[in-house]
Design an enzyme around this catalytic site. Structure first.
Site, PDB file in Angstrom:
ATOM      1  N   ASN A 208       0.272  -0.064   3.323  1.00  0.00           N
ATOM      2  CA  ASN A 208      -0.058   0.683   4.482  1.00  0.00           C
ATOM      3  C   ASN A 208       0.845   2.019   4.194  1.00  0.00           C
ATOM      4  O   ASN A 208       1.864   1.799   3.836  1.00  0.00           O
ATOM      5  CB  ASN A 208       0.120   0.086   5.826  1.00  0.00           C
ATOM      6  CG  ASN A 208      -0.950  -0.926   5.961  1.00  0.00           C
ATOM      7  OD1 ASN A 208      -1.962  -1.134   5.396  1.00  0.00           O
ATOM      8  ND2 ASN A 208      -0.878  -1.472   7.132  1.00  0.00           N
ATOM      9  N   ASP A 276      -2.854  -6.132   5.686  1.00  0.00           N
ATOM     10  CA  ASP A 276      -3.714  -7.155   6.240  1.00  0.00           C
ATOM     11  C   ASP A 276      -3.812  -8.233   5.317  1.00  0.00           C
ATOM     12  O   ASP A 276      -4.379  -9.379   5.774  1.00  0.00           O
ATOM     13  CB  ASP A 276      -4.951  -6.620   7.053  1.00  0.00           C
ATOM     14  CG  ASP A 276      -4.638  -5.914   8.221  1.00  0.00           C
ATOM     15  OD1 ASP A 276      -3.904  -6.418   9.135  1.00  0.00           O
ATOM     16  OD2 ASP A 276      -5.390  -4.764   8.440  1.00  0.00           O
ATOM     17  N   LYS A 286       1.360  -7.284 -16.266  1.00  0.00           N
ATOM     18  CA  LYS A 286       0.600  -6.160 -15.948  1.00  0.00           C
ATOM     19  C   LYS A 286      -0.911  -6.022 -16.100  1.00  0.00           C
ATOM     20  O   LYS A 286      -1.075  -6.408 -17.647  1.00  0.00           O
ATOM     21  CB  LYS A 286       1.438  -4.742 -16.523  1.00  0.00           C
ATOM     22  CG  LYS A 286       0.682  -3.755 -16.240  1.00  0.00           C
ATOM     23  CD  LYS A 286       1.322  -2.343 -16.993  1.00  0.00           C
ATOM     24  CE  LYS A 286       0.675  -1.072 -16.411  1.00  0.00           C
ATOM     25  NZ  LYS A 286       1.064   0.174 -17.331  1.00  0.00           N
TER      26      LYS A 286
HETATM   27  O1  C5P Z   1      -3.872  -5.781  14.112  1.00  0.00           O
HETATM   28  P1  C5P Z   1      -3.084  -4.482  14.003  1.00  0.00           P
HETATM   29  O2  C5P Z   1      -2.360  -4.442  12.609  1.00  0.00           O
HETATM   30  O3  C5P Z   1      -3.871  -3.216  14.245  1.00  0.00           O
HETATM   31  O4  C5P Z   1      -1.900  -4.687  14.922  1.00  0.00           O
HETATM   32  C1  C5P Z   1      -0.699  -3.851  14.994  1.00  0.00           C
HETATM   33  C2  C5P Z   1       0.363  -4.703  15.373  1.00  0.00           C
HETATM   34  O5  C5P Z   1       0.369  -5.840  14.952  1.00  0.00           O
HETATM   35  C3  C5P Z   1       1.699  -4.125  15.142  1.00  0.00           C
HETATM   36  O6  C5P Z   1       2.758  -4.195  16.025  1.00  0.00           O
HETATM   37  C4  C5P Z   1       2.006  -4.730  13.974  1.00  0.00           C
HETATM   38  O7  C5P Z   1       3.544  -4.603  13.578  1.00  0.00           O
HETATM   39  C5  C5P Z   1       1.671  -6.094  13.988  1.00  0.00           C
HETATM   40  N1  C5P Z   1       1.210  -6.916  12.827  1.00  0.00           N
HETATM   41  C6  C5P Z   1       1.966  -8.085  12.589  1.00  0.00           C
HETATM   42  N2  C5P Z   1       1.387  -8.571  11.612  1.00  0.00           N
HETATM   43  C7  C5P Z   1       0.142  -8.454  10.777  1.00  0.00           C
HETATM   44  C8  C5P Z   1      -0.547  -7.463  11.126  1.00  0.00           C
HETATM   45  C9  C5P Z   1      -0.049  -6.673  12.163  1.00  0.00           C
HETATM   46  O8  C5P Z   1       2.805  -8.374  13.065  1.00  0.00           O
HETATM   47  N3  C5P Z   1      -0.171  -9.074   9.817  1.00  0.00           N
END
Ligand code: C5P
Length: 398
Positions: A208, A276, A286
């Site tokens: 990200n 995600d 590679k």
């Molecule tokens: O679901 P989303 O990514 O929008 O949520 C954002 C919040 O969830 C942020 O605080 C992020 O640090 C946390 N988060 C997390 N683990 C994940 C995805 C998001 O702790 N896998």
């Protein structure tokens, strides 16, 4: 916050010296005392009179000022504070420190002192990157001298890059992290920050966008209020803060493990931009392009949701769990729904549409959503957002 604490502030000769006036104001506002010392070059940028007026104390400039020696010798002056801060720390002043020179009041104090020293470097980008300066920076770090900044950005000389002095609020936080007894003394905090990198093969990854600036500022602000902070960071652009335990990680799964190991805590702030998904089976070699040009297909698996996991812990849940919501539309509604879905106490929501310039920028405009509703904050620097959030956390944990 700094009541009873004294800072010996050495102001070097650089254009950033004007920011040291604001730093004096912040220290005074926090009830700290400042003994100012200016190098000869510094007096070309700010006057001893304005420095002394803001500090409410005599500004020292000259090693051979006999009146000073009669009042307080330079050895005594060098040991009269809780912390020596050099801001701006010019390339020349840092070279003197690294080489052990003592040819003016500032360098003599720095050689004679037995108190911890914090430097806030400020110089042109080429000077900062010059191998001789980098050698001096490494020497000072080996000597146990703490550093805050420099930041990257536009410079007074018209160039761009690392070399700008850290903002006064960030220097203040670094000072407080070293010496403050704050409202969060004795409290444990976990902060996640930065992106995660999910490897595809040994050279490629999914990530990200995240500079880590907001998470870093939050960790720094919590430490400044006296918290014992574990900072779990993915590969971020900005350097981790001072005075915190840094746990570097790469993937979301590593971040979850690091957070679990850091528990229990009183507060956990999840500012990381966690990917995600991860690639289900990472290639050990590679991945090569194929002769027919067909791209590889990547199977993805969902990453653990660290915020949801910690929010929903039956045992050992931190008293306060705070998540972030980076949204590009319907910020309020999406963030409120996210708070309920994840089970956290507060959501700090912001609009990261490209036109806001927030992603990767130095400012943030947030809405803090808790059980009683939404609190909309004005657009502030990320350091000020962090400070305000840390104060709100301290209030909630009282
Ligand atoms: O679901 P989303 O990514 O929008 O949520 C954002 C919040 O969830 C942020 O605080 C992020 O640090 C946390 N988060 C997390 N683990 C994940 C995805 C998001 O702790 N896998």
């Amino acid at each position: 916050m700094l009541a009873g604490k004294r800072i010996l502030l050495i102001i070097g000769g650089g254009i950033a010296a004007y920011k040291s006036l604001e730093l004096i104001r912040l220290i005074k506002k926090a009830d700290g005392a400042v003994t100012p010392v200016l190098t000869r070059a510094a007096t070309e940028f700010v006057t001893p009179l304005s420095v002394s007026a803001l500090a409410g104390e005599k500004a020292y400039t000259d090693l051979f000022d006999l009146t000073d020696e009669a009042e307080m010798g330079h050895i005594e002056l060098s040991r009269s504070s809780d912390l020596v801060v050099v801001a701006p720390a010019t390339a020349d002043l840092m070279a003197k420190m690294a080489g052990g020179h003592a040819d003016d009041l500032a360098s003599t104090l720095l050689l004679a002192t037995d108190t911890p020293v914090l430097v806030a470097p400020a110089m042109n980008v080429r000077m900062w990157l010059h191998p001789s300066n980098q050698r001096n920076v490494a020497t000072l770090s080996d000597d146990g001298i703490a550093r805050v900044g420099p930041d990257e950005g536009d410079m007074a000389c018209g160039e761009f890059g690392p070399g700008r002095m850290a903002e006064p609020a960030a220097i203040f936080d670094a000072i407080a992290a070293q010496i403050a007894d704050g409202p969060l003394s004795g409290k444990k905090a976990i902060v996640t920050s930065g992106p995660t990198h999910e490897p595809i093969d040994p050279v490629r990854y999914i990530a990200n966008r995240s500079s880590g600036a907001q998470g870093t500022a939050i960790a720094s602000a919590l430490a400044a209020l006296g918290a014992d902070v574990t900072f779990v960071t993915g590969p971020a652009d900005v350097a981790p803060p001072l005075g915190v335990r840094v746990v570097p990680v790469e993937t979301a799964r590593e971040m979850l493990d690091a957070v679990n190991s850091a528990l229990p805590a009183d507060v956990a702030v999840f500012a990381a931009a966690v990917a995600d998904w991860h690639v289900t089976s990472q290639s050990g070699d590679k991945i090569k392009k194929t002769a027919d040009g067909a791209p590889p297909s990547l199977a993805l698996s969902e990453n653990p949701d660290i915020l949801a996991h910690v929010s929903q812990l039956d045992e050992g849940r931190p008293k306060l769990v705070i998540g972030f919501a980076a949204e590009t539309n319907d910020v309020h509604a999406n963030a409120t729904a996210k708070r309920a879905r994840k089970g956290c106490d507060w959501i700090v929501a912001n609009d990261v549409s490209p036109e806001t310039g927030i992603m990767g920028g130095s400012e943030n405009a947030v809405i803090v959503i808790d059980e009683s509703g939404a609190d909309e904050w004005p657009r502030l620097s990320k350091e000020r957002v962090a400070r305000r959030l840390a104060e709100r956390i301290a209030e909630a944990l009282k």
